[in-house]
Design a protein around this motif. Structure first.
Motif, mmCIF file in Angstrom:
data_model
loop_
_atom_site.group_PDB
_atom_site.id
_atom_site.type_symbol
_atom_site.label_atom_id
_atom_site.label_comp_id
_atom_site.label_asym_id
_atom_site.label_seq_id
_atom_site.Cartn_x
_atom_site.Cartn_y
_atom_site.Cartn_z
ATOM 1 N N LEU A 1 -3.407 -37.764 35.344
ATOM 2 C CA LEU A 1 -3.509 -38.700 34.394
ATOM 3 C C LEU A 1 -4.607 -39.824 35.232
ATOM 4 C CD1 LEU A 1 -0.126 -39.073 32.869
ATOM 5 C CD2 LEU A 1 -2.158 -38.559 31.678
ATOM 6 N N PHE B 1 -6.773 -40.978 27.303
ATOM 7 C CA PHE B 1 -5.584 -39.796 27.083
ATOM 8 C C PHE B 1 -5.718 -39.381 25.672
ATOM 9 C CE2 PHE B 1 -1.578 -38.209 25.768
ATOM 10 C CZ PHE B 1 -1.324 -37.074 26.728
ATOM 11 N N ALA C 1 0.884 -41.834 30.146
ATOM 12 C CA ALA C 1 -0.558 -41.989 29.949
ATOM 13 C C ALA C 1 -0.790 -43.639 30.235
ATOM 14 C CB ALA C 1 -1.285 -41.428 29.092
ATOM 15 N N CYS D 1 0.008 -45.209 33.463
ATOM 16 C CA CYS D 1 -1.007 -44.989 34.399
ATOM 17 C C CYS D 1 -2.105 -45.754 34.079
ATOM 18 C CB CYS D 1 -1.063 -43.516 34.481
ATOM 19 S SG CYS D 1 0.009 -42.523 35.201
ATOM 20 N N LEU E 1 -4.075 -45.694 31.359
ATOM 21 C CA LEU E 1 -5.103 -45.034 30.387
ATOM 22 C C LEU E 1 -5.261 -45.469 28.976
ATOM 23 C CD1 LEU E 1 -4.691 -42.796 32.814
ATOM 24 C CD2 LEU E 1 -5.474 -41.069 31.166
ATOM 25 N N THR F 1 -5.078 -44.761 25.062
ATOM 26 C CA THR F 1 -4.887 -43.656 24.444
ATOM 27 C C THR F 1 -5.510 -43.486 22.871
ATOM 28 O OG1 THR F 1 -2.611 -43.660 25.325
ATOM 29 C CG2 THR F 1 -2.836 -42.339 23.340
#
Length: 462
Positions: free
Chosen positions: A290, A296, A312, A315, A317, A319
């Motif tokens: 990730l 993501f 995700a 982390c 990201l 989406t």
């Protein structure tokens, strides 16, 4: 297997009496470590938090390869790998009454007060809840998935769920959409169903210390490559995005029957240098995958919640996801771009995500997820449901049979017959081996002064 020092306490009965308000819980499901997935992680992390709250938690699942018998995991979590081998998709073969002796023995040996089953597709879960109700125990059920109403498999599964939940004390769903689905499928009164979302381990899933440069832009997909997860959509979406954006790369983690289609797509469009196929990714390495991306992508056709989206977002990201099931309930609008499960709409959503990507601060997103979702909060809310379940009035066999009769003209009579036979077998077991002859095991006390080596479940040997 890591080593822990254990200290035997007084008898379990006196321990339970002295620990007023604490529960002794048996988690039951076919899905548990060393297999990995959303249900497996949910059971493990929820159990760990309940242990920290002072409750006793025991897990019951089927044997995996050579892992059979009793094992201990972090913080003394006790797991019974009963000698039943998986029959289909990690599920044991339905026996109706074959699991009664071992379920009864575990409940008595561990001085269990509450049985908590997980996942509608788990055969072991359904049988354990049935036997526990026959023995007069309070039972809970957590539904982790969404199912339809029209196909043969769903019709069969919905009838089984109606049978199991006809006599359940309380039920838990992971989203409001999942609650509506479960109530419609099972006929369970809505007031008996609680919504407790999943959570994410934010200590494990956190952004990289340095933000990645946005050239190239990396889109990450981590999913089982099956029809339900929308692998066929990826086959159409990826080539179009690669055509529109020369600086976009894809990383695909996961395995399944649809992997062949993705590899054929990569060959057909000559995208070997822009689409990396990682295969199955161990859960311990998901964070590193990730952290190598910016966006993501989730293309599922049905989801009750989708923990992968939370991991995700934790982390950092942004989406992009199909707007299905409980997905719209998971993240705020500024953290996710939703699309219909249609290739053209998904391409449009990815284009929108690429435009707003420079505005995303991974560290800020991580802190927001940390404040919104925690397993400690999930455990405390589950604890309230346990308290309500134990306050439910006890019922005689005739009162319980009247509830099964409401499940249908013929199905109700069949369900009642199944429960009558189960009750007779339980009484015969009591005559053959009275409860007093079943050895009750002492509880374990992991002293805080003892040093316990914490090992991630994926690294625990059998």
């Amino acid at each position: 297997m890591f080593l822990v020092k254990i200290q035997l306490l007084q008898s379990p009965l006196s321990a339970m009496e002295s620990n007023h308000g604490k529960h002794s819980i048996l988690m039951v499901s076919d899905f548990f470590y060393p297999n990995f997935g959303g249900v497996e992680n949910h059971i493990y992390l929820l159990s760990q938090c309940l242990l920290k709250l002072g409750h006793k938690v025991v897990v019951m699942t089927h044997a995996y390869a050579n892992r059979s018998g009793v094992r201990y995991m972090t913080n003394g979590l006790k797991v019974y790998y009963v000698p039943w081998k998986p029959f289909l998709m990690q599920n044991t073969l339905p026996t109706f009454y074959g699991t009664l002796p071992i379920v009864r023995t575990i409940i008595i040996r561990e001085n269990i007060s509450l049985i908590h089953g997980h996942q509608a597709f788990s055969t072991l879960c359904h049988e354990a809840l049935m036997h526990a109700r026959t023995m007069g125990y309070k039972v809970l059920f957590t539904d982790h998935s969404l199912y339809g109403f029209a196909d043969i498999g769903s019709i069969h599964m919905n009838k089984v769920l109606q049978f199991t939940l006809a006599d359940v004390s309380q039920a838990i769903c992971v989203s409001h959409t999942s609650k509506e689905n479960t109530v419609l499928r099972s006929g369970l009164p809505p007031e008996k169903v609680f919504v407790i979302p999943n959570a994410v381990d934010t200590t494990m899933f956190k952004p990289a210390l340095e933000r990645l440069v946005m050239d190239p832009i990396v889109i990450v997909v981590i999913s089982r490559l099956v029809y339900r997860k929308g692998a066929d959509l990826l086959v159409e979406v990826i080539p179009e995005i690669c055509r529109l954006y020369p600086n976009v790369r894809f990383i695909i983690g996961g395995d399944g029957p649809k992997r062949v289609r993705l590899e054929e797509m990569r060959e057909k469009h000559s995208l070997q240098d822009r689409v990396d196929m990682l295969g199955a990714v161990p859960h311990a390495k998901v964070r590193s995958v990730l952290n190598s991306g910016h966006i993501f992508l989730n293309s599922s056709l049905t989801e009750a919640f989708c923990i992968a989206i939370l991991e995700a977002a934790s982390c950092g990201l942004l989406t992009v996801s199909t707007c299905v099931g409980g997905v719209p309930e998971v993240l705020p609008d500024d953290m996710i771009v939703l699309a219909k499960p249609d290739p053209s709409d998904m391409v449009h959503a990815i284009k929108k995500a690429i435009k707003i990507l420079p505005q995303i601060d991974p560290q800020e997103m991580h802190l927001r997820i940390k404040g919104m979702y925690s397993w400690q909060d999930v455990a405390k809310r589950t604890e309230i449901v346990y308290d309500r379940a134990l306050k439910c009035p006890d019922q005689t066999l005739l009162e319980r049979l009247s509830r099964y009769l409401t499940c249908g003209a013929w199905a109700g009579k069949l369900f009642s017959l199944v429960m009558i036979v189960d009750y007779i077998l339980w009484r015969l077991l009591q005559v053959w081996q009275p409860d007093t002859e079943v050895e009750v095991v002492p509880d374990l006390n992991l002293s805080r002064s003892n040093r316990v080596t914490q090992v991630h479940p994926s690294n625990v040997s059998s």
